[in-house]
Write an enzyme that holds these catalytic residues in place. Structure first.
Site, PDB file in Angstrom:
ATOM      1  CD  GLU A  90      -2.851  -1.355   2.291  1.00 14.47           C
ATOM      2  OE1 GLU A  90      -4.025  -1.673   2.092  1.00 14.47           O
ATOM      3  OE2 GLU A  90      -2.374  -1.218   3.433  1.00 14.47           O
ATOM      4  CB  CYS A 103       2.717   7.019   3.777  1.00  7.99           C
ATOM      5  SG  CYS A 103       3.273   5.749   4.910  1.00  7.99           S
ATOM      6  CB  CYS A 110       7.602  -5.896   8.304  1.00  9.04           C
ATOM      7  SG  CYS A 110       9.041  -5.346   9.255  1.00  9.04           S
ATOM      8  CB  CYS A 114       6.577  -4.113  15.977  1.00  4.27           C
ATOM      9  SG  CYS A 114       8.264  -3.690  15.479  1.00  4.27           S
ATOM     10  CB  CYS A 117       3.243  -3.175  13.408  1.00  7.07           C
ATOM     11  SG  CYS A 117       3.425  -2.889  11.632  1.00  7.07           S
ATOM     12  CB  CYS A 344       0.576   5.125  11.753  1.00  3.39           C
ATOM     13  SG  CYS A 344       1.359   6.588  11.263  1.00  3.39           S
TER      14      CYS A 344
HETATM   15  N1  SAH Z   1       9.343  -0.264   9.772  1.00  3.09           N
HETATM   16  C1  SAH Z   1       9.506   1.114  10.009  1.00  3.09           C
HETATM   17  C2  SAH Z   1       8.590   2.009   9.211  1.00  3.09           C
HETATM   18  C3  SAH Z   1       7.161   1.592   9.043  1.00  3.09           C
HETATM   19  S1  SAH Z   1       6.060   1.807  10.369  1.00  3.09           S
HETATM   20  C4  SAH Z   1       9.373   1.411  11.487  1.00  3.09           C
HETATM   21  O1  SAH Z   1       8.951   0.546  12.228  1.00  3.09           O
HETATM   22  O2  SAH Z   1       9.758   2.501  11.887  1.00  3.09           O
HETATM   23  C5  SAH Z   1       5.879   3.562  10.620  1.00  3.09           C
HETATM   24  C6  SAH Z   1       5.517   3.908  12.070  1.00  3.09           C
HETATM   25  O3  SAH Z   1       4.208   3.437  12.424  1.00  3.09           O
HETATM   26  C7  SAH Z   1       6.479   3.286  13.059  1.00  3.09           C
HETATM   27  O4  SAH Z   1       6.847   4.203  14.049  1.00  3.09           O
HETATM   28  C8  SAH Z   1       5.637   2.184  13.643  1.00  3.09           C
HETATM   29  O5  SAH Z   1       6.106   1.773  14.892  1.00  3.09           O
HETATM   30  C9  SAH Z   1       4.288   2.827  13.698  1.00  3.09           C
HETATM   31  N2  SAH Z   1       3.176   1.874  13.882  1.00  3.09           N
HETATM   32  C10 SAH Z   1       3.161   0.571  13.567  1.00  3.09           C
HETATM   33  N3  SAH Z   1       1.962   0.028  13.887  1.00  3.09           N
HETATM   34  C11 SAH Z   1       1.212   1.015  14.401  1.00  3.09           C
HETATM   35  C12 SAH Z   1      -0.137   1.104  14.875  1.00  3.09           C
HETATM   36  N4  SAH Z   1      -0.942   0.035  14.854  1.00  3.09           N
HETATM   37  N5  SAH Z   1      -0.585   2.287  15.318  1.00  3.09           N
HETATM   38  C13 SAH Z   1       0.213   3.376  15.290  1.00  3.09           C
HETATM   39  N6  SAH Z   1       1.483   3.374  14.841  1.00  3.09           N
HETATM   40  C14 SAH Z   1       1.975   2.209  14.399  1.00  3.09           C
HETATM   41 FE1  SF4 Z   2       8.041  -3.848  10.677  1.00  8.06          FE
HETATM   42 FE2  SF4 Z   2       5.764  -2.831  11.560  1.00  8.06          FE
HETATM   43 FE3  SF4 Z   2       7.839  -3.176  13.227  1.00  8.06          FE
HETATM   44 FE4  SF4 Z   2       7.949  -1.257  11.337  1.00  8.06          FE
HETATM   45  S1  SF4 Z   2       6.510  -1.346  13.060  1.00  8.06           S
HETATM   46  S2  SF4 Z   2       9.574  -2.748  11.885  1.00  8.06           S
HETATM   47  S3  SF4 Z   2       6.804  -2.269   9.678  1.00  8.06           S
HETATM   48  S4  SF4 Z   2       6.708  -4.808  12.192  1.00  8.06           S
END
Ligand code: SAH
Ligand code: SF4
Length: 372
Positions: A90, A103, A110, A114, A117, A344
């Protein structure tokens, strides 16, 4: 057959040299593809017909295949782009009064997992190519222009997308080479011509790659911190077990020696009852004392099946206040495009997981004791 979207200036220079063409062709072709958003070599009318034919025999412009295109009530627009093999990623356009931000995704899924996410929950399939990364920006500009976007900067002759954030699906620094080549195209004056300050890469903290990025292409850096202690960060950002906070903060500091901005943005997702206590804000303020930085607090965006909840607004405000009281700039990210799952962490795309059954343990089974 090369895809012109896959090449930066150096790649095109090598390509034209091979074709026996003059180096100035690089600039001409970059203009056509990335400033005029040509979809076809035949459209490059200031190239002679024989040259266009020669070029068309060796190169093409193959943009992304759009699976869906949705616009939210607030104007946020999300494209789901097919990347083959049953996968889709996306890209999200976020319009504001004075800018248009895109974005961008860097991987199908990934691997870093995390817990909060949605992309991480999908698993990982593969890295995107440069063409697939640059293609997101190319396509968004093209689609917005074709739809007659009205924005003051577009009226002045600038492209619809003025800012790029690598905050979509995937960990950009885990796809280093393709991402850096893409960043070079974003910055190239003959292509998108974005300034380094208008291109932000967000990482969960791949420390050696942060150092390499400082050398290769120091764009604005955002670091996903999310916790003030290793004990908690180990749980919610598992890559912390490999690169703990002290190393991450040292890398952030080193980055600033080369970076265009004099600060790092620390992203901090607000998870109810997990990392949002005022005492945690104070610990955070203490932790990053040596790093010139700003905070961006991101209200957690829920997705189906998540065990986390969003911090209540007063709790986010109290957290923000604790940081500002400690002398930091802390903003709260506006949630955009929620109604189309474009906020996000909500980007899921379509990922056929190739890793889950063979997840690599990045830490021995018996964790070393940590003092907190
Ligand atoms: N992988 C990279 C970039 C993609 S995520 C990273 O982790 O930084 C971009 C941002 O969105 C990151 O700060 C991530 O931690 C945050 N993010 C991920 N899942 C989220 C969620 N469910 N709600 C709000 N922010 C989230
Ligand atoms: Fe990967 Fe999501 Fe963690 Fe970013 S926040 S490193 S996209 S698992």
């Amino acid at each position: 057959m090369i895809n012109l979207l896959d090449q930066d200036a150096a790649g095109l220079a090598a390509f034209f040299a091979e074709l026996g063409e003059k180096p100035f062709r690089v600039k001409q072709v970059l203009h056509w593809v990335h400033q005029r958003f040509a979809g076809d070599i035949a459209a490059m009318t200031d190239l002679s017909k024989p040259l266009r034919e020669k070029l068309a025999a060796a190169a093409e412009i193959r943009g992304p295949v759009v699976v869906s295109d949705t616009t939210a009530a607030d104007g946020t627009r999300k494209w789901l782009l097919d990347v083959g093999g049953g996968n889709a990623v996306e890209a999200v356009f976020i319009p504001e009064d004075d800018r248009g931000t895109l974005c961008i995704s860097s991987q199908a899924g990934c691997a870093l997992d995390c817990g909060f996410c949605s992309t991480g929950k999908q698993g990982f399939n593969r890295n995107l190519t440069t063409a697939e990364i640059v293609g997101q920006l190319w396509h968004a500009n093209r689609a917005l222009l074709a739809d007659g976007i009205t924005a003051p900067w577009v009226e002045q002759g600038r492209a619809p997308i003025t800012n790029v954030v690598m905050m979509g699906m995937g960990e950009p620094l885990a796809n280093f080479d393709a991402v850096v080549r893409s960043l070079r195209v974003f910055l190239d004056d003959n292509a998108y011509g974005l300034s380094r300050r208008r291109v932000t890469l967000s990482t969960s903290g791949l420390v050696p790659a942060i150092d390499r990025l400082a050398e290769a292409c120091p764009v604005a850096l955002a670091v996903s911190l999310h916790a003030p202690t290793d004990a908690l960060r180990d749980e919610i950002v598992p890559i912390n077990r490999k690169y703990p906070l002290a190393e991450l903060l040292a890398a952030s500091r080193r980055y600033l020696e080369r970076a265009p901005r004099d600060f790092v943005t620390f992203e901090y997702v607000m998870l109810d009852g997990v990392n949002d206590a005022p005492a945690q804000a104070r610990a955070l303020a203490e932790l990053v004392r040596d790093v010139p930085c700003k905070f961006n607090l991101i209200p957690f965006n829920p997705f189906p099946g998540t065990e986390f909840a969003t911090s209540p607004r007063p709790r986010i405000l109290a957290f923000q206040k604790a940081l500002t009281d400690a002398g930091y700039v802390a903003t709260i990210r506006k949630t955009r495009g929620e109604d189309i799952d474009a906020a996000c962490g909500q980007l899921a795309g379509r990922v056929l997981d190739k890793t889950r059954r063979r997840v690599v343990r990045i830490r021995p089974a018996t964790p070393a004791p940590t003092a907190h």
